[in-house]
Design an enzyme around this catalytic site. Structure first.
Site, PDB file in Angstrom:
ATOM      1  N   VAL A  18       0.867  -1.176   0.000  1.00  0.00           N
ATOM      2  CA  VAL A  18       0.000   0.000   0.000  1.00  0.00           C
ATOM      3  C   VAL A  18       0.903   1.226   0.000  1.00  0.00           C
ATOM      4  O   VAL A  18       2.040   1.182   0.471  1.00  0.00           O
ATOM      5  CB  VAL A  18      -0.945   0.048   1.222  1.00  0.00           C
ATOM      6  CG1 VAL A  18      -1.951  -1.088   1.166  1.00  0.00           C
ATOM      7  CG2 VAL A  18      -0.165   0.014   2.517  1.00  0.00           C
ATOM      8  N   SER A  19       0.392   2.330  -0.554  1.00  0.00           N
ATOM      9  CA  SER A  19       1.183   3.555  -0.609  1.00  0.00           C
ATOM     10  C   SER A  19       1.189   4.244   0.742  1.00  0.00           C
ATOM     11  O   SER A  19       0.249   4.126   1.532  1.00  0.00           O
ATOM     12  CB  SER A  19       0.619   4.508  -1.669  1.00  0.00           C
ATOM     13  OG  SER A  19       0.694   3.933  -2.946  1.00  0.00           O
ATOM     14  N   LYS A  20       2.240   5.008   0.995  1.00  0.00           N
ATOM     15  CA  LYS A  20       2.318   5.771   2.241  1.00  0.00           C
ATOM     16  C   LYS A  20       1.185   6.789   2.278  1.00  0.00           C
ATOM     17  O   LYS A  20       0.898   7.451   1.297  1.00  0.00           O
ATOM     18  CB  LYS A  20       3.667   6.490   2.341  1.00  0.00           C
ATOM     19  CG  LYS A  20       4.842   5.551   2.587  1.00  0.00           C
ATOM     20  CD  LYS A  20       6.135   6.324   2.749  1.00  0.00           C
ATOM     21  CE  LYS A  20       7.295   5.384   3.067  1.00  0.00           C
ATOM     22  NZ  LYS A  20       8.574   6.122   3.225  1.00  0.00           N
TER      23      LYS A  20
END
Length: 206
Positions: A18-20
């Site tokens: 998942v993206s930050k």
């Protein structure tokens, strides 16, 4: 390299990302990967546009022939087509296969390998088209007398008029700059080139 077809001895390795800053977690991906039979899952929180993700690098470094990398969706591996193809190449060089559960892509099958080859071919075609457009643009710029992508401010005749006026003392550099709407440094370059016997047209940019 042996074919990485799925069999009872295949070692399925999951990768979840998942993206930050995302509110979502890896939970959905983890459940899908566990359900697919992954014996180990590498989880990461990082941008999909980055190639230098530590857990991704660790996973690729541990791949062995016959392993199969499994992701929930293709964009979990990378959002960049260029990086995706590079990662796929690294996986292939390790003798491993690749599966995307959502898109039903499976390079352990002939159809899956053909699909990835088609994606790679389209990406190479796009790169070739970009190179051709860039070359054509540069050629057009040269034909129009532009240097470094900028259109010439003055013609050769105007450059000679500036140089001769300043050298003869009829006008000052500042006066010629105001008259032709160019900067004084441009006038200085034109005059210097003229005195050195160099073609002054190449200096005629703002």
């Amino acid at each position: 390299m042996k074919d990485a077809s799925l069999n009872s001895s295949s070692y399925l390795i999951g990768y979840a990302r998942v993206s930050k800053g995302d509110e979502q977690s890896n939970a959905t991906q983890r459940r899908a990967l566990d359900g697919a039979g992954c014996r180990r899952v590498f989880e990461e929180t990082a941008s999909g546009g980055r190639w230098d993700r530590p857990n991704l690098q660790e996973m690729i470094g541990q791949l062995r022939e016959g392993d199969v990398v499994v992701v929930w969706k293709l964009d979990r591996l990378s959002r960049s087509l260029k990086d995706l193809l590079h990662i796929m190449e690294r996986i292939q060089l390790a003798g491993a296969g690749f599966r995307s559960l959502t898109e039903a892509i499976d390079t352990t099958t002939a159809a899956g390998r053909m699909m990835m080859q088609m994606v790679g071919s389209f990406a190479e075609f796009e790169r070739a088209m970009i190179r051709e457009r860039t070359s054509a643009g540069l050629a057009q710029a040269r034909a129009e007398g532009r240097i470094g992508g900028r259109r010439r401010k003055l013609g050769d005749k105007q450059c000679r008029e500036i140089a001769e006026s300043v050298v003869s003392g009829r006008k000052s550099g500042a006066e010629m700059a105001r008259l032709y709407g160019v900067s004084e440094p441009t006038v200085s370059r034109i005059v210097a080139a003229y005195r050195q016997g160099v073609e002054v047209g190449a200096t005629c940019t703002r």
